[in-house]
Write a protein that holds these residues in place. Structure first.
Motif, PDB file in Angstrom:
ATOM      1  N   GLU A 186       0.828  -1.204   0.000  1.00  0.00           N
ATOM      2  CA  GLU A 186       0.000   0.000   0.000  1.00  0.00           C
ATOM      3  C   GLU A 186       0.863   1.255   0.000  1.00  0.00           C
ATOM      4  O   GLU A 186       0.519   2.250  -0.651  1.00  0.00           O
ATOM      5  CB  GLU A 186      -0.939   0.000   1.204  1.00  0.00           C
ATOM      6  CG  GLU A 186      -2.069  -1.018   1.089  1.00  0.00           C
ATOM      7  CD  GLU A 186      -3.091  -0.873   2.211  1.00  0.00           C
ATOM      8  OE1 GLU A 186      -2.766  -0.239   3.234  1.00  0.00           O
ATOM      9  OE2 GLU A 186      -4.208  -1.389   2.059  1.00  0.00           O
ATOM     10  N   ASP A 187       1.988   1.235   0.732  1.00  0.00           N
ATOM     11  CA  ASP A 187       2.898   2.386   0.736  1.00  0.00           C
ATOM     12  C   ASP A 187       3.449   2.633  -0.658  1.00  0.00           C
ATOM     13  O   ASP A 187       3.556   3.786  -1.108  1.00  0.00           O
ATOM     14  CB  ASP A 187       4.050   2.153   1.712  1.00  0.00           C
ATOM     15  CG  ASP A 187       3.605   2.158   3.159  1.00  0.00           C
ATOM     16  OD1 ASP A 187       2.608   2.835   3.473  1.00  0.00           O
ATOM     17  OD2 ASP A 187       4.265   1.483   3.982  1.00  0.00           O
ATOM     18  N   ILE A 188       3.829   1.567  -1.345  1.00  0.00           N
ATOM     19  CA  ILE A 188       4.367   1.695  -2.709  1.00  0.00           C
ATOM     20  C   ILE A 188       3.333   2.343  -3.618  1.00  0.00           C
ATOM     21  O   ILE A 188       3.649   3.217  -4.432  1.00  0.00           O
ATOM     22  CB  ILE A 188       4.809   0.320  -3.247  1.00  0.00           C
ATOM     23  CG1 ILE A 188       6.017  -0.189  -2.450  1.00  0.00           C
ATOM     24  CG2 ILE A 188       5.137   0.395  -4.735  1.00  0.00           C
ATOM     25  CD1 ILE A 188       6.408  -1.612  -2.769  1.00  0.00           C
ATOM     26  N   ARG A 189       2.073   1.927  -3.439  1.00  0.00           N
ATOM     27  CA  ARG A 189       1.002   2.505  -4.254  1.00  0.00           C
ATOM     28  C   ARG A 189       0.744   3.964  -3.858  1.00  0.00           C
ATOM     29  O   ARG A 189       0.605   4.829  -4.723  1.00  0.00           O
ATOM     30  CB  ARG A 189      -0.274   1.675  -4.081  1.00  0.00           C
ATOM     31  CG  ARG A 189      -1.484   2.250  -4.795  1.00  0.00           C
ATOM     32  CD  ARG A 189      -2.702   1.371  -4.602  1.00  0.00           C
ATOM     33  NE  ARG A 189      -2.974   1.119  -3.192  1.00  0.00           N
ATOM     34  CZ  ARG A 189      -3.612   1.988  -2.411  1.00  0.00           C
ATOM     35  NH1 ARG A 189      -4.006   3.165  -2.883  1.00  0.00           N
ATOM     36  NH2 ARG A 189      -3.845   1.697  -1.145  1.00  0.00           N
ATOM     37  N   ARG A 190       0.689   4.230  -2.547  1.00  0.00           N
ATOM     38  CA  ARG A 190       0.373   5.584  -2.078  1.00  0.00           C
ATOM     39  C   ARG A 190       1.434   6.600  -2.490  1.00  0.00           C
ATOM     40  O   ARG A 190       1.130   7.693  -2.964  1.00  0.00           O
ATOM     41  CB  ARG A 190       0.255   5.600  -0.550  1.00  0.00           C
ATOM     42  CG  ARG A 190      -0.938   4.879   0.018  1.00  0.00           C
ATOM     43  CD  ARG A 190      -1.013   5.134   1.518  1.00  0.00           C
ATOM     44  NE  ARG A 190      -2.046   4.321   2.139  1.00  0.00           N
ATOM     45  CZ  ARG A 190      -1.819   3.345   2.993  1.00  0.00           C
ATOM     46  NH1 ARG A 190      -0.575   3.045   3.338  1.00  0.00           N
ATOM     47  NH2 ARG A 190      -2.816   2.661   3.526  1.00  0.00           N
ATOM     48  N   PHE A 191       2.712   6.242  -2.261  1.00  0.00           N
ATOM     49  CA  PHE A 191       3.799   7.200  -2.460  1.00  0.00           C
ATOM     50  C   PHE A 191       4.499   7.051  -3.811  1.00  0.00           C
ATOM     51  O   PHE A 191       5.438   7.801  -4.100  1.00  0.00           O
ATOM     52  CB  PHE A 191       4.835   7.051  -1.342  1.00  0.00           C
ATOM     53  CG  PHE A 191       4.332   7.444   0.015  1.00  0.00           C
ATOM     54  CD1 PHE A 191       4.096   8.770   0.342  1.00  0.00           C
ATOM     55  CD2 PHE A 191       4.079   6.474   0.991  1.00  0.00           C
ATOM     56  CE1 PHE A 191       3.631   9.138   1.598  1.00  0.00           C
ATOM     57  CE2 PHE A 191       3.627   6.833   2.259  1.00  0.00           C
ATOM     58  CZ  PHE A 191       3.396   8.167   2.553  1.00  0.00           C
ATOM     59  N   SER A 192       4.060   6.082  -4.607  1.00  0.00           N
ATOM     60  CA  SER A 192       4.706   5.810  -5.900  1.00  0.00           C
ATOM     61  C   SER A 192       6.207   5.605  -5.717  1.00  0.00           C
ATOM     62  O   SER A 192       7.041   6.143  -6.459  1.00  0.00           O
ATOM     63  CB  SER A 192       4.448   6.967  -6.882  1.00  0.00           C
ATOM     64  OG  SER A 192       3.066   7.119  -7.126  1.00  0.00           O
ATOM     65  N   CYS A 193       6.556   4.847  -4.667  1.00  0.00           N
ATOM     66  CA  CYS A 193       7.962   4.596  -4.368  1.00  0.00           C
ATOM     67  C   CYS A 193       8.342   3.172  -4.784  1.00  0.00           C
ATOM     68  O   CYS A 193       7.491   2.393  -5.223  1.00  0.00           O
ATOM     69  CB  CYS A 193       8.246   4.805  -2.888  1.00  0.00           C
ATOM     70  SG  CYS A 193       7.351   3.680  -1.774  1.00  0.00           S
ATOM     71  N   THR A 194       9.618   2.839  -4.644  1.00  0.00           N
ATOM     72  CA  THR A 194      10.087   1.497  -4.957  1.00  0.00           C
ATOM     73  C   THR A 194      10.252   0.692  -3.683  1.00  0.00           C
ATOM     74  O   THR A 194      10.230   1.240  -2.577  1.00  0.00           O
ATOM     75  CB  THR A 194      11.430   1.555  -5.690  1.00  0.00           C
ATOM     76  OG1 THR A 194      12.431   2.040  -4.779  1.00  0.00           O
ATOM     77  CG2 THR A 194      11.358   2.490  -6.904  1.00  0.00           C
ATOM     78  N   MET A 195      10.465  -0.593  -3.831  1.00  0.00           N
ATOM     79  CA  MET A 195      10.636  -1.453  -2.666  1.00  0.00           C
ATOM     80  C   MET A 195      11.929  -1.129  -1.912  1.00  0.00           C
ATOM     81  O   MET A 195      12.071  -1.456  -0.733  1.00  0.00           O
ATOM     82  CB  MET A 195      10.634  -2.922  -3.088  1.00  0.00           C
ATOM     83  CG  MET A 195       9.274  -3.427  -3.559  1.00  0.00           C
ATOM     84  SD  MET A 195       9.256  -5.210  -3.780  1.00  0.00           S
ATOM     85  CE  MET A 195       9.491  -5.771  -2.097  1.00  0.00           C
TER      86      MET A 195
END
Length: 241
Positions: free
Chosen positions: A115-124
């Motif tokens: 969910e964090d990856i989706r929310r912040f458009s970040c990578t693993m």
């Protein structure tokens, strides 16, 4: 004290009558109301009509019904805000004329969830800072906060002494929160949060989840705030289109 008939449904008249009695101090905050039998008799209505009025008053948080104990007048919220207004918890407490405070519980840097990856458009490979705090008003705990910020934004700027995370981001990173997408839902007793906020078992919580964006439309803060429903009230302005 009985209801004087007008053209509205009788239960609506009962609602207005009881609200007026509470406003006039006939029934005070946290005071127990008469039994359904006695109250229906006083108002000159059936118990079915009274129960419908009490049901709606409970939905509006005007009263609280405790099974096997009775019906009580709810305390008026100390803090009222339009949910369309984006204010920090600090500002809400200040606007109520009270002193804001913070009880720092923890901060940690973790790998992002899906969910964090989706929310912040970040990578693993990017990390997320999670901050857990309790906000107080005149020393009384009123909000339990969990804030998530990408570590690349927060590096070197976080201080446990700062009250407002909005100000911390703006002053430390020059990233000003411009707007947020929010959802709010009421919940009952929470096994972890309710004791932290020193809630009675009957006290509900309002959970406000917000994704905050800066002036460049970039997501920079995700927060989950648990507000005591007996202390906070949120409204929303809706316009016909």
């Amino acid at each position: 004290m009985s209801i004087k008939s007008d053209n509205r449904h009788l239960y609506l008249q009962v609602i207005d009558h009881l609200k007026q009695d509470i406003e006039n101090g006939i029934y005070k905050e946290r005071e127990k109301l008469p039994s359904e039998f006695d109250l229906a008799k006083q108002l000159g209505v059936s118990r079915a009509t009274l129960r419908e009025a009490l049901r709606i008053l409970e939905e509006e948080n005007v009263i609280i019904r405790r099974h096997g104990v009775g019906t009580f007048v709810n305390a008026k919220p100390l803090f009222t805000s339009g949910i369309e207004q984006l204010s920090s918890v600090t500002d809400m407490i200040l606007q109520a004329g009270m002193k804001p405070g913070t009880i720092f519980l923890s901060s940690s840097t973790i790998g992002p969830t899906e969910e964090d990856i989706r929310r912040f458009s970040c990578t693993m490979d990017e990390e997320i800072v999670v901050i857990e705090r309790v906000r107080t008003a005149n020393g009384e705990p009123v909000v339990y906060c969990i804030d998530k910020v990408p570590d690349k934004i927060l590096t070197g700027t976080f201080s446990h002494e700062q009250e407002s995370i909005f100000n911390m981001l703006e002053n430390g990173t020059s990233r000003r929160i411009a707007y947020a997408v929010a959802s709010i839902e009421p919940i009952g007793y929470h096994e972890k949060v309710s004791p932290i906020l020193e809630c009675d078992p009957e006290t509900a919580l309002l959970v406000l989840k917000q994704m905050h964006f800066d002036e460049m439309d970039e997501p920079i803060l995700y927060s989950v705030n648990y507000f005591r429903a007996d202390k906070f009230s949120f409204q929303v302005l809706r316009k016909r289109i």
